[in-house]
Motif scaffolding. Structure first.
Motif, PDB file in Angstrom:
ATOM      1  N   THR A 200       0.852  -1.184   0.000  1.00 24.84           N
ATOM      2  CA  THR A 200       0.000   0.000   0.000  1.00 24.84           C
ATOM      3  C   THR A 200       0.889   1.236   0.000  1.00 24.84           C
ATOM      4  O   THR A 200       2.109   1.128  -0.058  1.00 24.84           O
ATOM      5  CB  THR A 200      -0.924   0.000   1.242  1.00 24.84           C
ATOM      6  N   ASN A 201       0.277   2.404   0.033  1.00 25.57           N
ATOM      7  CA  ASN A 201       1.003   3.652   0.275  1.00 25.57           C
ATOM      8  C   ASN A 201       0.389   4.295   1.511  1.00 25.57           C
ATOM      9  O   ASN A 201      -0.728   4.833   1.461  1.00 25.57           O
ATOM     10  CB  ASN A 201       0.925   4.600  -0.920  1.00 25.57           C
ATOM     11  N   GLY A 202       1.115   4.240   2.618  1.00 25.79           N
ATOM     12  CA  GLY A 202       0.599   4.725   3.884  1.00 25.79           C
ATOM     13  C   GLY A 202       0.452   6.230   3.974  1.00 25.79           C
ATOM     14  O   GLY A 202      -0.093   6.737   4.963  1.00 25.79           O
ATOM     15  N   LEU A 203       0.907   6.961   2.961  1.00 26.30           N
ATOM     16  CA  LEU A 203       0.795   8.422   2.972  1.00 26.30           C
ATOM     17  C   LEU A 203      -0.379   8.930   2.137  1.00 26.30           C
ATOM     18  O   LEU A 203      -0.624  10.131   2.084  1.00 26.30           O
ATOM     19  CB  LEU A 203       2.088   9.051   2.443  1.00 26.30           C
ATOM     20  N   GLU A 204      -1.091   8.008   1.519  1.00 22.44           N
ATOM     21  CA  GLU A 204      -2.118   8.423   0.563  1.00 22.44           C
ATOM     22  C   GLU A 204      -3.212   9.263   1.224  1.00 22.44           C
ATOM     23  O   GLU A 204      -3.612  10.307   0.699  1.00 22.44           O
ATOM     24  CB  GLU A 204      -2.719   7.186  -0.106  1.00 22.44           C
ATOM     25  N   ILE A 227      -3.434  -2.793 -14.097  1.00 23.15           N
ATOM     26  CA  ILE A 227      -2.893  -3.776 -13.157  1.00 23.15           C
ATOM     27  C   ILE A 227      -2.942  -3.201 -11.753  1.00 23.15           C
ATOM     28  O   ILE A 227      -3.324  -3.880 -10.796  1.00 23.15           O
ATOM     29  CB  ILE A 227      -1.438  -4.132 -13.532  1.00 23.15           C
ATOM     30  N   LEU A 228      -2.554  -1.953 -11.630  1.00 23.63           N
ATOM     31  CA  LEU A 228      -2.538  -1.262 -10.340  1.00 23.63           C
ATOM     32  C   LEU A 228      -2.500   0.238 -10.587  1.00 23.63           C
ATOM     33  O   LEU A 228      -1.853   0.694 -11.527  1.00 23.63           O
ATOM     34  CB  LEU A 228      -1.293  -1.666  -9.518  1.00 23.63           C
ATOM     35  N   ALA A 229      -3.196   1.006  -9.750  1.00 19.52           N
ATOM     36  CA  ALA A 229      -3.060   2.459  -9.730  1.00 19.52           C
ATOM     37  C   ALA A 229      -2.829   2.870  -8.286  1.00 19.52           C
ATOM     38  O   ALA A 229      -3.531   2.405  -7.381  1.00 19.52           O
ATOM     39  CB  ALA A 229      -4.300   3.137 -10.293  1.00 19.52           C
ATOM     40  N   ARG A 230      -1.833   3.742  -8.082  1.00 25.88           N
ATOM     41  CA  ARG A 230      -1.465   4.114  -6.711  1.00 25.88           C
ATOM     42  C   ARG A 230      -0.761   5.464  -6.748  1.00 25.88           C
ATOM     43  O   ARG A 230      -0.200   5.866  -7.773  1.00 25.88           O
ATOM     44  CB  ARG A 230      -0.544   3.040  -6.123  1.00 25.88           C
ATOM     45  N   MET A 231      -0.784   6.160  -5.639  1.00 26.64           N
ATOM     46  CA  MET A 231      -0.009   7.391  -5.508  1.00 26.64           C
ATOM     47  C   MET A 231       1.454   7.035  -5.312  1.00 26.64           C
ATOM     48  O   MET A 231       1.778   6.040  -4.671  1.00 26.64           O
ATOM     49  CB  MET A 231      -0.516   8.210  -4.317  1.00 26.64           C
ATOM     50  N   SER A 232       2.342   7.859  -5.831  1.00 28.22           N
ATOM     51  CA  SER A 232       3.775   7.648  -5.662  1.00 28.22           C
ATOM     52  C   SER A 232       4.320   8.543  -4.566  1.00 28.22           C
ATOM     53  O   SER A 232       4.011   9.736  -4.515  1.00 28.22           O
ATOM     54  CB  SER A 232       4.525   7.939  -6.961  1.00 28.22           C
TER      55      SER A 232
END
Length: 270
Positions: A200-204, A227-232
């Motif tokens: 995951t991204n814990g800062l999202e 496949i996946l979308a996430r904040m960097s």
């Protein structure tokens, strides 16, 4: 002498925040990956070091005393000066490690021209937590503040990727300050793909609280069944990975038609 390097955009395929440290930083576990596109640096021999910045986002870097390219040049011994032209294609304060990627490219230029000192990693870490990873710009795990690197074989090389930023700069410190304090736990085990998919991204949440358009970017990317979308990183850039170049380009076109004001970059994972 004329050397050219790409400062590859950094993305965090997963980013787990573990705890706040007494020194004000945070303990992290992250899976770094790099896109085969980014800023461009061209270096030529010169009597003294000089940095010239051009490109779409070049005007943002107007403080010569806070230019990480100049700091990277100062951090490394060598017999001659270098004139570097930085074409700034990556947005600033965007979660892509743009400045760190630029510094990493300087290290590679100097390595090719003169070689690097044995303690180059320590010199890189003093410039920023992401800089050591950006020197090699290969998929790896980062721990501590992100400077303790562990190699990992990647099964994601060549995966099409789309980067989208709502053109709202987002400083790192406030995002970390807004972290809720819950330990995200260790990164999942397995391949790079396994870590990414189950991480995951814990800062999202903190980033969205400060920059609400991030939620809109993620919603639009996830609606295209990637496949996946996430904040960097700490945002505001988000990424999506796709099974094909056609899917990536179709998503890019769709977002470009409805939100032409948003910044985009297409590439593949290195």
């Amino acid at each position: 002498m004329r050397l050219q390097e790409t400062a590859y955009a950094k993305i965090n395929l997963a980013l787990h925040v573990r705890k706040r440290r007494e020194d004000g930083y945070h303990e992290l576990e992250t899976l770094f990956a790099f896109v085969d596109a980014g800023d461009t640096l061209v270096a030529t021999s010169a009597e003294a070091d000089v940095v010239t910045t051009v490109g779409e986002f070049g005007g943002v870097l107007d403080n010569p005393f806070d230019n990480i390219v100049a700091k990277a040049l100062n951090a490394l011994p060598r017999p001659d000066g270098l004139a570097i032209t930085l074409e700034k294609n990556l947005p600033v304060a965007a979660g892509l490690g743009g400045g760190s990627a630029d510094a990493g490219a300087v290290f590679r230029i100097i390595r090719e021209a003169y070689g690097l000192p044995d303690e180059w990693h320590e010199r890189a870490a003093k410039l920023g937590a992401d800089v050591p990873a950006c020197v090699e710009s290969v998929t790896c795990i980062g721990r501590g503040t992100g400077t303790e690197l562990e190699p990992i074989d990647t099964d994601l090389g060549g995966t099409p990727v789309l980067l989208v930023n709502p053109r709202e700069p987002l400083a790192t410190a406030p995002v970390f300050a807004g972290w809720n304090g819950d330990d995200d736990g260790p990164l999942p085990e397995g391949s790079a793909r396994d870590i990414m998919m189950h991480g995951t991204n814990g800062l999202e949440r903190s980033a969205i609280d400060l920059c609400s358009p991030i939620a809109d970017v993620l919603e639009r990317l996830r609606a295209t069944d990637p496949i996946l979308a996430r904040m960097s990183g700490s945002g505001a850039t988000c990424f999506a990975l796709f099974n094909s170049l056609e899917d990536r380009d179709m998503t890019s076109d769709r977002i470009g038609q409805t939100r032409p004001d948003w910044w985009q970059m297409k590439g593949k994972l290195r």
